[in-house]
Design a protein around this motif. Structure first.
Motif, PDB file in Angstrom:
ATOM      1  N   ALA A 132      23.983 -34.811 -83.348  1.00  9.49           N
ATOM      2  CA  ALA A 132      25.716 -35.401 -83.551  1.00  9.49           C
ATOM      3  C   ALA A 132      26.515 -36.687 -83.254  1.00  9.49           C
ATOM      4  O   ALA A 132      26.515 -38.016 -83.916  1.00  9.49           O
ATOM      5  N   LEU A 133      26.710 -36.404 -81.888  1.00  4.49           N
ATOM      6  CA  LEU A 133      26.925 -37.816 -81.276  1.00  4.49           C
ATOM      7  C   LEU A 133      25.470 -39.090 -81.229  1.00  4.49           C
ATOM      8  O   LEU A 133      26.186 -40.150 -81.342  1.00  4.49           O
ATOM      9  N   PRO A 134      24.460 -38.737 -80.846  1.00  3.51           N
ATOM     10  CA  PRO A 134      23.943 -39.547 -81.051  1.00  3.51           C
ATOM     11  C   PRO A 134      24.069 -40.502 -82.559  1.00  3.51           C
ATOM     12  O   PRO A 134      23.733 -42.037 -82.182  1.00  3.51           O
ATOM     13  N   THR A 135      24.409 -40.199 -83.194  1.00  2.00           N
ATOM     14  CA  THR A 135      24.350 -40.820 -84.789  1.00  2.00           C
ATOM     15  C   THR A 135      25.201 -41.255 -85.204  1.00  2.00           C
ATOM     16  O   THR A 135      25.356 -42.692 -85.346  1.00  2.00           O
ATOM     17  N   LEU A 183      18.917 -40.430 -92.418  1.00  2.80           N
ATOM     18  CA  LEU A 183      17.864 -39.808 -93.131  1.00  2.80           C
ATOM     19  C   LEU A 183      16.906 -38.422 -92.260  1.00  2.80           C
ATOM     20  O   LEU A 183      16.620 -37.512 -92.531  1.00  2.80           O
ATOM     21  N   SER A 184      16.489 -38.904 -91.121  1.00  2.00           N
ATOM     22  CA  SER A 184      16.115 -38.570 -89.733  1.00  2.00           C
ATOM     23  C   SER A 184      16.941 -37.361 -89.064  1.00  2.00           C
ATOM     24  O   SER A 184      16.561 -36.224 -89.433  1.00  2.00           O
ATOM     25  N   THR A 185      18.218 -37.533 -89.465  1.00  2.00           N
ATOM     26  CA  THR A 185      18.785 -36.530 -89.163  1.00  2.00           C
ATOM     27  C   THR A 185      19.094 -35.052 -89.795  1.00  2.00           C
ATOM     28  O   THR A 185      18.894 -34.270 -89.552  1.00  2.00           O
ATOM     29  N   VAL A 186      19.678 -35.617 -91.129  1.00  2.00           N
ATOM     30  CA  VAL A 186      19.229 -34.540 -92.296  1.00  2.00           C
ATOM     31  C   VAL A 186      17.994 -34.285 -92.337  1.00  2.00           C
ATOM     32  O   VAL A 186      18.131 -33.114 -92.640  1.00  2.00           O
ATOM     33  N   LEU A 187      17.390 -34.771 -92.124  1.00  2.00           N
ATOM     34  CA  LEU A 187      15.598 -33.315 -92.689  1.00  2.00           C
ATOM     35  C   LEU A 187      15.540 -33.199 -91.116  1.00  2.00           C
ATOM     36  O   LEU A 187      14.728 -31.761 -91.121  1.00  2.00           O
ATOM     37  N   PHE A 188      16.458 -33.676 -89.956  1.00  2.00           N
ATOM     38  CA  PHE A 188      15.715 -32.245 -88.476  1.00  2.00           C
ATOM     39  C   PHE A 188      16.821 -31.577 -88.521  1.00  2.00           C
ATOM     40  O   PHE A 188      16.459 -30.120 -88.900  1.00  2.00           O
ATOM     41  N   ILE A 189      18.380 -31.711 -89.247  1.00  2.00           N
ATOM     42  CA  ILE A 189      18.954 -29.958 -89.439  1.00  2.00           C
ATOM     43  C   ILE A 189      18.760 -29.736 -90.320  1.00  2.00           C
ATOM     44  O   ILE A 189      18.406 -28.274 -90.400  1.00  2.00           O
ATOM     45  N   GLY A 190      18.108 -30.335 -92.055  1.00  2.00           N
ATOM     46  CA  GLY A 190      17.311 -28.889 -92.895  1.00  2.00           C
ATOM     47  C   GLY A 190      16.678 -28.698 -92.481  1.00  2.00           C
ATOM     48  O   GLY A 190      16.166 -27.134 -92.406  1.00  2.00           O
ATOM     49  N   SER A 191      15.402 -28.710 -92.044  1.00  2.00           N
ATOM     50  CA  SER A 191      14.151 -28.466 -91.478  1.00  2.00           C
ATOM     51  C   SER A 191      15.040 -27.506 -90.035  1.00  2.00           C
ATOM     52  O   SER A 191      14.072 -25.818 -90.344  1.00  2.00           O
TER      53      SER A 191
END
Length: 219
Positions: free
Chosen positions: A19-22, A178-186
């Motif tokens: 979250a912080l880097p994003t 989207l990369s963050t969403v994919l990571f958190i979802g996965s």
């Protein structure tokens, strides 16, 4: 470690490293910084945290070492290349390498994820910790924990592959979030599946603790 502290620690890790880097990226980019510079500076946060933990504890387990090396090498390569897409792919490649290491360790005597699962299955209780020690070496117990490691390893590798494809086929601005969403979802999905698969090990720990309690009472 208590049952509540393990998830809390996990959430803290996700907040600092994801979250912080994003937030740093979007903040800098909205102020006019280039995509490359915004991504480069946002990557300093998780890298600094990894280095801080190493300097503080002076110890690294296998998984932490992989993360550290991946971050350092990835940052050097992406700064030299100056490619925003490579900056995004770097983290994806890192999780893929981490998944590969977890998967390989699952075939060895000490799967990496076994240590991470322990606080979730023992809840930090002394009798459960003792039960875990007594079950160590139990074939069925070890098999259940090994399967959970397989799930984490394969899951991270699949998640990595999806994000790498997206990094080089979708717009950079889209892949940043989207990369963050994919990571958190996965990550959430892997955690649920691995948790379900390791539930039997938790039951074995609980039953072993109860058995030991009955023996102590009878004595």
């Amino acid at each position: 470690m208590t049952n509540s502290s393990a998830p809390a620690s996990l959430l803290k890790t996700l907040a600092v490293e994801i979250a912080l880097p994003t937030g740093v990226y979007y903040g800098l980019h909205s102020l006019g910084a280039s995509v490359f510079l915004s991504l480069a500076l946002s990557g300093v946060v998780p890298l600094a945290r990894t280095l801080y933990q190493f300097a503080k504890d002076r110890t690294l387990n296998g998984l932490a070492l992989v993360v550290l090396v991946t971050n350092v090498v990835g940052m050097l390569l992406t700064f030299v290349a100056g490619d925003a897409r490579m900056m995004i792919a770097k983290d994806s490649i890192g999780s893929g390498i981490t998944g590969l290491v977890i998967l390989i360790s699952a075939f060895g005597a000490q799967p990496i994820m076994t240590k991470a699962l322990r606080p979730f299955l023992t809840h930090g209780k002394a009798d459960h910790e003792g039960a875990w020690e007594r079950l160590t070496g139990n074939r069925r117990f070890e098999t259940v924990l090994r399967r959970a490691s397989f799930v984490w390893g394969i899951g991270f590798m699949l998640e990595s592959a999806a994000r790498i494809v997206g990094a080089f086929t979708l717009p950079v601005e889209t892949m940043v979030w989207l990369s963050t969403v994919l990571f958190i979802g996965s990550f959430a999905l892997i955690m649920v599946v691995a948790g379900a698969m390791s539930a039997e090990a938790g039951e074995m720990v609980a039953n072993e603790a109860k058995t030991d309690d009955r023996v102590l009472v009878a004595a």
